[in-house]
Design a protein around this motif. Structure first.
Motif, short mmCIF file in Angstrom:
data_model
loop_
_atom_site.label_atom_id
_atom_site.label_comp_id
_atom_site.label_asym_id
_atom_site.label_seq_id
_atom_site.Cartn_x
_atom_site.Cartn_y
_atom_site.Cartn_z
N ILE A 1 0.81 -1.22 0.00
CA ILE A 1 0.00 0.00 0.00
C ILE A 1 0.84 1.27 0.00
N PRO B 1 0.87 3.12 -3.85
CA PRO B 1 -0.39 3.81 -4.17
C PRO B 1 -0.69 4.98 -3.24
N THR B 2 -0.37 4.81 -1.98
CA THR B 2 -0.66 5.89 -1.02
C THR B 2 0.21 7.10 -1.27
N SER C 1 -9.95 5.09 0.29
CA SER C 1 -9.40 4.67 -1.00
C SER C 1 -9.57 3.16 -1.19
N HIS D 1 -7.46 0.94 -2.36
CA HIS D 1 -6.35 0.09 -1.91
C HIS D 1 -6.33 -0.07 -0.40
N ALA E 1 -9.20 -2.56 0.43
CA ALA E 1 -8.79 -3.92 0.06
C ALA E 1 -7.76 -4.46 1.05
N TYR E 2 -6.83 -3.61 1.46
CA TYR E 2 -5.82 -4.01 2.44
C TYR E 2 -6.48 -4.44 3.75
#
Length: 96
Positions: free
Chosen positions: A27, A30-31, A70, A72, A75-76
């Motif tokens: 992550i 993307p973060t 977000s 991602h 999902a994480y």
């Protein structure tokens, strides 16, 4: 708009350290690309290897709120739910 900082701690359940580390590393990229992300660094406790710590800086509370929603991050959180023994997030503001 005032900058804020975050300290986010995740402790892996015994035996899940490597899985959690991989998920956390996933992550970071993307973060760091998110609007308002100023710093997003992953650390590992040198004495408690199951403990991972993010040190984050965000342009605003709104940017942090968008990060939390977000895709991602959602999902994480779903992926690691059974791997995390404890997690804690502290939002702080700089004094000096």
């Amino acid at each position: 708009m005032s900058e804020i900082a975050v300290v986010a701690i995740s402790v892996a359940k015994p035996g899940y350290e490597d899985r959690l580390r991989e998920a956390l590393e996933g992550i970071v990229g993307p973060t760091r690309k998110e609007q308002g992300a100023l710093q997003y660094d992953l650390h590992r406790d040198v004495q408690e290897l199951r403990r991972f710590v993010f040190v984050e800086r965000w342009e605003s509370q709104e940017a942090l709120a968008a990060h939390a929603k977000s895709a991602h991050i959602r999902a994480y959180k779903e992926a690691v739910a059974d791997w995390v023994e404890h997690s804690e997030v502290r939002v702080v503001s700089k004094i000096v």
